[in-house]
Design a protein around this motif. Sequence first.
Motif, PDB file in Angstrom:
ATOM      1  N   LEU A   1       0.842  -1.197   0.000  1.00 48.41           N
ATOM      2  CA  LEU A   1       0.000   0.000   0.000  1.00 48.41           C
ATOM      3  C   LEU A   1       0.881   1.253   0.000  1.00 48.41           C
ATOM      4  O   LEU A   1       0.558   2.239   0.665  1.00 48.41           O
ATOM      5  CB  LEU A   1      -0.910  -0.007   1.238  1.00 48.41           C
ATOM      6  CG  LEU A   1      -2.036  -1.037   1.252  1.00 48.41           C
ATOM      7  CD1 LEU A   1      -2.712  -1.084   2.615  1.00 48.41           C
ATOM      8  CD2 LEU A   1      -3.063  -0.738   0.180  1.00 48.41           C
ATOM      9  N   ALA A   2       1.966   1.238  -0.764  1.00 48.76           N
ATOM     10  CA  ALA A   2       2.855   2.393  -0.835  1.00 48.76           C
ATOM     11  C   ALA A   2       2.276   3.464  -1.752  1.00 48.76           C
ATOM     12  O   ALA A   2       1.561   3.167  -2.707  1.00 48.76           O
ATOM     13  CB  ALA A   2       4.236   1.967  -1.339  1.00 48.76           C
ATOM     14  N   ASN A   3       2.571   4.728  -1.451  1.00 49.47           N
ATOM     15  CA  ASN A   3       2.151   5.861  -2.292  1.00 49.47           C
ATOM     16  C   ASN A   3       0.644   5.881  -2.552  1.00 49.47           C
ATOM     17  O   ASN A   3       0.187   6.003  -3.685  1.00 49.47           O
ATOM     18  CB  ASN A   3       2.886   5.828  -3.638  1.00 49.47           C
ATOM     19  CG  ASN A   3       4.381   5.860  -3.486  1.00 49.47           C
ATOM     20  OD1 ASN A   3       4.937   6.793  -2.914  1.00 49.47           O
ATOM     21  ND2 ASN A   3       5.045   4.834  -3.974  1.00 49.47           N
ATOM     22  N   THR A   4      -0.127   5.767  -1.501  1.00 46.75           N
ATOM     23  CA  THR A   4      -1.585   5.731  -1.676  1.00 46.75           C
ATOM     24  C   THR A   4      -2.299   6.856  -0.937  1.00 46.75           C
ATOM     25  O   THR A   4      -3.529   6.874  -0.889  1.00 46.75           O
ATOM     26  CB  THR A   4      -2.156   4.386  -1.172  1.00 46.75           C
ATOM     27  OG1 THR A   4      -1.785   4.211   0.199  1.00 46.75           O
ATOM     28  CG2 THR A   4      -1.626   3.223  -1.986  1.00 46.75           C
ATOM     29  N   SER A   5      -1.579   7.775  -0.361  1.00 48.62           N
ATOM     30  CA  SER A   5      -2.161   8.894   0.399  1.00 48.62           C
ATOM     31  C   SER A   5      -2.875   8.446   1.658  1.00 48.62           C
ATOM     32  O   SER A   5      -3.729   9.164   2.185  1.00 48.62           O
ATOM     33  CB  SER A   5      -3.141   9.696  -0.479  1.00 48.62           C
ATOM     34  OG  SER A   5      -2.497  10.194  -1.626  1.00 48.62           O
ATOM     35  N   LEU A   6      -2.549   7.258   2.152  1.00 44.08           N
ATOM     36  CA  LEU A   6      -3.133   6.808   3.416  1.00 44.08           C
ATOM     37  C   LEU A   6      -2.717   7.756   4.539  1.00 44.08           C
ATOM     38  O   LEU A   6      -1.562   8.148   4.636  1.00 44.08           O
ATOM     39  CB  LEU A   6      -2.649   5.398   3.748  1.00 44.08           C
ATOM     40  CG  LEU A   6      -3.393   4.211   3.134  1.00 44.08           C
ATOM     41  CD1 LEU A   6      -2.720   2.914   3.541  1.00 44.08           C
ATOM     42  CD2 LEU A   6      -4.844   4.208   3.547  1.00 44.08           C
ATOM     43  N   SER A   7      -3.654   8.081   5.377  1.00 41.63           N
ATOM     44  CA  SER A   7      -3.370   8.993   6.490  1.00 41.63           C
ATOM     45  C   SER A   7      -3.933   8.421   7.783  1.00 41.63           C
ATOM     46  O   SER A   7      -4.565   7.369   7.791  1.00 41.63           O
ATOM     47  CB  SER A   7      -3.966  10.378   6.202  1.00 41.63           C
ATOM     48  OG  SER A   7      -5.369  10.274   6.016  1.00 41.63           O
ATOM     49  N   GLY A   8      -3.695   9.123   8.865  1.00 40.88           N
ATOM     50  CA  GLY A   8      -4.184   8.675  10.161  1.00 40.88           C
ATOM     51  C   GLY A   8      -3.093   8.029  10.984  1.00 40.88           C
ATOM     52  O   GLY A   8      -1.923   7.990  10.602  1.00 40.88           O
TER      53      GLY A   8
END
Length: 876
Positions: A347-354
Amino acid sequence: MEGDRIRIRYLNKLFRALIVVFTLLQCAVNPSLSLGFKNISSGVVRCFEREREALLAFKHGLVDHYHLLSSWGREEHKQDCCKWVGVHCSNRTNHVTQLHLGLSYLNEIYSHQQKGDMQYIDYFLQGKMMSPKLLELEHLKYLDLYGVNFNGTRLPYFIGSLSNLRHLDLSDASFGGRFPSQVGNLTHLQYLDLGWNGFNSVENLNSWLPRLSSLTYLDLSNTSLSNVHDWLETVSKLPKLTNLTLSGCGLPSPVIHSSTLFNINSSKSLAHVDLSNNQCTSPSIYLWLSNYNASLVHLDLSENSLTGLIPSVVENSLVYLGLSDNKIDAVNPHSFSSLCSLQKLYLANTSLSGQFSKFVQMLSTCVQNSLESLILSNNHLSGSIPDLTNFSSLKLLFLLGNQLSGTIPESIGHLSNLEYMDLSMNALEGVVSESHFSNLSRLWYLDLSSNLLVLSFSSNWVPLIPSTLSHVSFLDLSNNNISGSISILCEAYRSLKFLNLSSNNLSGELPECLTRFDHLVMLDLSYNAFSGKIPSTVGSLYHMETLKLRSNRFVGELPSSFKNCTSLKVIDVGNNQLSGPIPKWLGVSLQNLVILMLSSNNFNGSMPSELCRLTKIQNLDVSMNNISGAIPKCLSNLTALAQIGNSSPILQHYLSTNDVYVVYMDDATFIWKGRMYSYRNTLGLVKRIDFSSNRLTGEIPIEITYLVGLISLNLSINGLTGELPTKIGKLQALEILDLSRNQIDGRIPTSLARIDCLSVLDLSYNNFIGKIPTGTQLQSFDPSNYAGNPQLCGPPLQNMCDDQQETVISSNEEEKDELITWGFCVSMALGFIVGFWGVCGSLIFIRQWRYSYIRFLNVLNDWLYLRVISIKRHFN
């Protein structure tokens, strides 16, 4: 008696007939006994002559650089083609059934020839053409030409006539032209791989693909399918398909019809789906994938434009899930709840936040136990790293490029299966102690760079002991707060290949024990406070390719033992206190050098001409030293700088362990357009020479104009004299030219105005005279770039030229160094006067000379007349 004879004769004939029948049956079962085979000294030849000739014709269309097909031939000891490399024959019929010439197979053969000493090779065979004689192999079922370089030639149409083929692999073979839809005739195919070629766009997929009803494996990667909007419907017509790879095809978002979802002919056992690097923006793809909950094992949807939440799409069976490089910003709490077989999550470079801790909580206990690879690089995850003890199977943990803070938990040391860990480019802090690595005996890749970590290498504290990290090959602790000495590394890391401790607070002298790192390929100790002399033992690191000691306090000369490191490509010892002359052995022994940075030291003496042997050098910097004497005239021998292009944008090294390759890219720091820059991704494109701030004298050699690949040339702040070479305009790739603060005189060559790429020019504080050439470039620079030349005039200077004819330089005008010049005309006139009047004048005014000359002409005339008459009589 007579009856007995008749019976015996009858039985004899019957026996002979049975022998003939038995022989014929044997020939039918084993054709090696039939005509077409012959005995040779080594035994029975099983190969059919027709098939042998077909294979030799096919070989004739190949270029075998590495002689891997040397067993193929017509010589007596090579007659049996069933024993040739890559050829397999049926044990029952002796017909050729398989042809293995793929890169993987030939790699094994070559590795065996080299006794395991392998090197990376792009391709072993090069294809000039594919011979139609291949059709003679009527029983061929398996054809593997993966990685044979056919240089963009079209795949011949007859490929569709090899009707017995079950396995066809033409991947990465550099075929081009029209896509070979004739493969649709190969109705027995079970395996088809045409990926990574240069075929034109495909628009008729539905006309041939459904005919391959036996297909289980399909790979059309990097084939343009951007206009095939019914690709999903077409693929759904393959009832036996288990592996589908359509990576990099430009696939549009699929249109989902009920016929697509409920097609009775579609596969029920699809296990491997790779649709990465496409244009699938619609989440409708998840709806289709939900049909394969029970069978799907591998799913890669990375590098698309999927947005929103990660849905819960596949249950139970999934082992690999790749969703990197999308626009996913959140995770459905139930997305991974039932993926108890999941081993790899990308899940790299996916804009995941939190919070990272909340993400870990979404992974159920069974997922945590099964997961082997967790890739969450370059997202926006924050907070601290939680307890990861439950991830007992984890081998690879990549969390680089996030916003993680706090300390590294000691529980990370309980991940006994961990092999790769990258926590770089975060805001982690605190002290790293022995307990962090207590059980990481399998770890060989560790990157903690660009954090705020504190390690203190001292004799009282052994943080990284040999028993736990003795297998580490890649260690990057750069850009932290590490202080003290590095002597402890000598005992702990004998297996190291890459060591980066740059940008810390390390001090003291380099230990002599560095010689124990005999596998070391890259050593970077830049931007620390090391002092003393560079130990000569560094010269025993024979495998070293990159050595960076920039910005320390090293003194003394470069140790001559460096000449033993013949694999060196990069040497950067800039900004130290090194002294002595530039060693001649740099050019004699280290001819693989691409980057040589000796700037900001105290080197003295003249520039050795041996540096001209560095034919691969692209970045040569000896600025800010005390170098004197003239610039060597042999600079034209610097081959890499005399070529435009022909270089890779990056300089990289490969590290392989456990069948995994890690690529390390070199970087370099230097002044570019007046500012200090670090280059990595485009380092190989920067071709420069910097001899500035020395005591060089003499003229700029004309040979420097042969270095047409130069991007930057800096000769400023020296004592150079004479005129600027008139052919300086040949350096068409030049973007930076700094000749300021010398004593160069004469006019500015008009060819300089024709360098279109020139963006930085400084000719200030010299003795240039006359008008600045008019063109599109030179008038665009600030007047300060011409300051300090009092006899220079014309735009952009306010000092205008006195009644001087303006000459606009066109792009096609040549430098005024033609043959017909004023001097040439004077010489011709003098020659005419001396030659013509010296001969003719003497004949006119001296009677005795005139009579002698006329007698000579008469005698010559008579001799020629008699000679012609004699020749005519001879032929008559």
